[in-house]
Design an enzyme around this catalytic site. Structure first.
Site, PDB file in Angstrom:
ATOM      1  N   LYS A  58       0.922  -1.194  -0.090  1.00  0.00           N
ATOM      2  CA  LYS A  58      -0.001  -0.088  -0.151  1.00  0.00           C
ATOM      3  C   LYS A  58       0.912   1.254  -0.032  1.00  0.00           C
ATOM      4  CE  LYS A  58      -3.852  -2.185   2.080  1.00  0.00           C
ATOM      5  NZ  LYS A  58      -4.730  -2.468   3.410  1.00  0.00           N
ATOM      6  N   GLN A 102      -4.752  -1.686   9.846  1.00  0.00           N
ATOM      7  CA  GLN A 102      -4.611  -2.785   9.013  1.00  0.00           C
ATOM      8  C   GLN A 102      -5.121  -3.921  10.326  1.00  0.00           C
ATOM      9  OE1 GLN A 102      -3.385  -3.403   6.086  1.00  0.00           O
ATOM     10  NE2 GLN A 102      -3.789  -5.892   6.459  1.00  0.00           N
ATOM     11  N   ASP A 125     -11.010   3.672   4.526  1.00  0.00           N
ATOM     12  CA  ASP A 125     -11.184   2.211   4.279  1.00  0.00           C
ATOM     13  C   ASP A 125     -12.678   1.705   4.763  1.00  0.00           C
ATOM     14  OD1 ASP A 125     -10.073  -0.283   3.682  1.00  0.00           O
ATOM     15  OD2 ASP A 125      -9.691  -0.865   5.643  1.00  0.00           O
TER      16      ASP A 125
END
Length: 287
Positions: A58, A102, A125
């Site tokens: 990423k 994450q 996200d």
């Protein structure tokens, strides 16, 4: 006798590249107008090899898109309170425009509490309950990245969900559930299937559009499919295989995503696009 594949591949890699190029142009314009580049902060708990690799990927994609990447690494022993404090500080930092926590974060941590510490305007996200509610009601906000990428793939290949029967196998909060809601918003008739679904095979055979997000390698096969179905394999399992047995499914589907190279690249591309969008809103350059 070996059957010849008839399905057309849905190339997520190529589409993700185009989306990233568009994001890079938008990021450059934001920087030109404000002197500030979009910034994505990534919070990583522990050193899970898959998570470390994914975060590294990423960050590399961020560089290509002209997005600054800030990584916050926390030990695996971090408490829920400490993680929430870290995420809250990022939410309050005006130099950070998007936040990615994450996951997984460890069984001892209340992951939902940590997600909810992300400010809605920085939830690029699409993991907070605010974002899910906004998406479900068609209000402004950010979608979960994998379902958002799936919808962009369907659009790119001319698949119109309206009037179609869509079956989602899986009900996770950031994949299965939001994927079904996005399809419902596009006038598909949506069925959610899961581990307790009676006669799963019969439900799957009804699908004009199948979203496989169950987390079990080659769980669904060509025999389970309606001929001509559009198959979106959102699974990724050890050995680079998805939740669908590609070889058999490709002989019955009309369109199918490969694993890798299908849904995966789209997830990151949507994350980058939403980070740039978030920066535009926060810096006052959004149209």
């Amino acid at each position: 006798m070996t059957q010849t594949p008839t399905a057309r591949l849905m190339d997520g890699t190529a589409l993700a590249r185009r989306i990233t190029e568009e994001s890079a142009e938008a990021a450059a314009e934001i920087r030109r107008r404000t002197g500030t580049a979009p910034c994505l902060a990534t919070v990583l708990v522990g050193e899970d090899p898959a998570s470390v690799t994914y975060v590294r990927m990423k960050r590399a994609r961020c560089r290509k898109a002209g997005i600054e990447s800030r990584q916050v690494a926390l030990p695996a022993s971090v408490t829920t309170a400490e993680l929430v404090e870290t995420v809250t500080a990022l939410s309050q930092d005006p130099s950070v425009h998007g936040i990615l926590l994450q996951h997984p974060v460890g069984p001892h941590i209340d992951e939902r509490a940590a997600f909810e510490a992300i400010a809605p305007e920085k939830d690029v996200d699409g993991v907070t309950t605010h974002s899910f509610a906004a998406m479900s009601f068609g209000l402004p906000g950010f979608v979960s990245c994998t379902p958002g990428g799936i919808m962009r793939l369907l659009d790119a290949y001319g698949v119109e969900p309206a009037g179609k029967r869509a079956v989602v196998v899986g009900r996770s909060a950031i994949l299965g559930k939001p994927a079904g809601m996005l399809l419902l918003a596009r006038d598909a008739t949506v069925t959610y299937c899961h581990s307790r679904t009676a006669d799963l095979a019969a439900a799957v055979r009804e699908a004009d559009i199948l979203i496989a997000a169950v987390g079990r390698p080659r769980f669904l096969t060509g025999d389970d499919l309606k001929p001509g179905a559009v198959v979106i394999d959102a699974g990724y399992n050890e050995g680079n295989v998805g939740d669908v047995d590609f070889a058999s499914a490709a002989t019955r589907a009309s369109l199918i995503t490969p694993v890798p190279g299908g849904v995966g690249p789209m997830t990151i591309a949507v994350l980058l696009a939403q980070t740039v969008e978030a920066a535009g809103r926060q810096l006052g350059t959004a149209a």
